[in-house]
Design a protein around this motif. Structure first.
Motif, mmCIF file in Angstrom:
data_model
loop_
_atom_site.group_PDB
_atom_site.id
_atom_site.type_symbol
_atom_site.label_atom_id
_atom_site.label_comp_id
_atom_site.label_asym_id
_atom_site.label_seq_id
_atom_site.Cartn_x
_atom_site.Cartn_y
_atom_site.Cartn_z
ATOM 1 N N ILE A 1 -46.411 -12.399 9.763
ATOM 2 C CA ILE A 1 -46.984 -11.809 10.973
ATOM 3 C C ILE A 1 -46.476 -10.376 11.108
ATOM 4 O O ILE A 1 -45.284 -10.115 11.012
ATOM 5 C CB ILE A 1 -46.636 -12.649 12.222
ATOM 6 N N MET A 2 -47.398 -9.447 11.339
ATOM 7 C CA MET A 2 -47.079 -8.021 11.285
ATOM 8 C C MET A 2 -46.913 -7.354 12.649
ATOM 9 O O MET A 2 -46.322 -6.293 12.745
ATOM 10 C CB MET A 2 -48.183 -7.284 10.513
ATOM 11 N N LYS A 3 -47.471 -7.929 13.715
ATOM 12 C CA LYS A 3 -47.393 -7.309 15.049
ATOM 13 C C LYS A 3 -46.802 -8.314 16.020
ATOM 14 O O LYS A 3 -47.049 -9.516 15.902
ATOM 15 C CB LYS A 3 -48.784 -6.886 15.540
ATOM 16 N N TYR A 4 -46.047 -7.822 16.988
ATOM 17 C CA TYR A 4 -45.395 -8.737 17.930
ATOM 18 C C TYR A 4 -45.084 -8.032 19.247
ATOM 19 O O TYR A 4 -45.082 -6.811 19.330
ATOM 20 C CB TYR A 4 -44.111 -9.306 17.351
ATOM 21 N N THR A 5 -44.803 -8.853 20.238
ATOM 22 C CA THR A 5 -44.299 -8.380 21.530
ATOM 23 C C THR A 5 -42.973 -9.082 21.770
ATOM 24 O O THR A 5 -42.854 -10.299 21.523
ATOM 25 C CB THR A 5 -45.287 -8.712 22.666
ATOM 26 N N ARG A 6 -41.973 -8.344 22.240
ATOM 27 C CA ARG A 6 -40.651 -8.925 22.529
ATOM 28 C C ARG A 6 -40.782 -9.921 23.667
ATOM 29 O O ARG A 6 -41.501 -9.696 24.642
ATOM 30 C CB ARG A 6 -39.690 -7.806 22.909
ATOM 31 N N GLY A 7 -40.102 -11.050 23.530
ATOM 32 C CA GLY A 7 -40.104 -12.080 24.572
ATOM 33 C C GLY A 7 -41.049 -13.222 24.255
ATOM 34 O O GLY A 7 -41.711 -13.253 23.217
ATOM 35 N N LYS A 8 -41.078 -14.158 25.180
ATOM 36 C CA LYS A 8 -41.922 -15.336 25.006
ATOM 37 C C LYS A 8 -43.385 -14.997 25.258
ATOM 38 O O LYS A 8 -43.689 -14.072 25.997
ATOM 39 C CB LYS A 8 -41.467 -16.440 25.964
ATOM 40 N N CYS A 9 -44.280 -15.768 24.660
ATOM 41 C CA CYS A 9 -45.721 -15.559 24.870
ATOM 42 C C CYS A 9 -46.061 -15.887 26.326
ATOM 43 O O CYS A 9 -45.526 -16.842 26.901
ATOM 44 C CB CYS A 9 -46.524 -16.443 23.929
#
Length: 159
Positions: free
Chosen positions: A150-158
């Motif tokens: 997986i190449m993109k993310y956001t910090r923290g829980k979904c």
């Protein structure tokens, strides 16, 4: 002779030539939304809020010539030089509130999953806090997310 002098003066006064948005996205190794954590004489430490391209962990230390204010989110475009990210003074780095919809549309087109980035191996659970991958899946840490390509993310829980 006067024409060459004008070109030389213009080049010295404006040494940057800004890339087009698509070239900027293709060229830069790290594109992320960040918040200033600490600033020193020769370095800046950011908390990464969201990453569109590149892997930098939970925090990012780098050099650059931009002025950053605390508690403001920035979209940064950085180059990787000598195993360290650096902000190019000609990049599209800017306050997140000034980022155009076109920029966000182009960033959303970046690949979420890259099969060439799939890895195997154990992850240290203390490596980072949870992240929400661009696939909508929540990971215990960034290592687990990277192992799945997986190449993109956001910090923290979904959410």
């Amino acid at each position: 002779m006067i024409t060459y002098l004008i070109i030389l003066i213009s080049t010295l006064l404006n040494p940057c030539e800004k890339l087009s948005l698509s070239d900027e996205i293709t060229t830069r190794e790290l594109i992320a939304v960040v918040e200033l954590s600490e600033e020193g004489d020769n370095y800046i430490i950011f908390n990464i809020i969201q990453s569109y391209k590149g892997f930098a962990g939970n925090q990012l230390a780098m050099r650059g010539e931009f002025q950053f204010e605390p508690e403001i989110h920035y979209l940064i475009f950085a180059d990787l030089k000598n195993s360290r990210y650096e902000l190019n003074p000609c990049s599209w780095t800017q306050n997140l509130h000034n980022v155009s919809q076109q920029t966000f549309m182009e960033l959303s087109n970046l690949v979420c999953f890259d099969p060439e980035e799939v890895r195997t191996g154990a992850c240290d659970r203390s490596w980072s806090p949870p992240v929400c991958g661009c696939n909508g899946k929540e990971y215990n840490n960034m290592c687990e997310m990277h192992n799945e390509g997986i190449m993109k993310y956001t910090r923290g829980k979904c959410q």
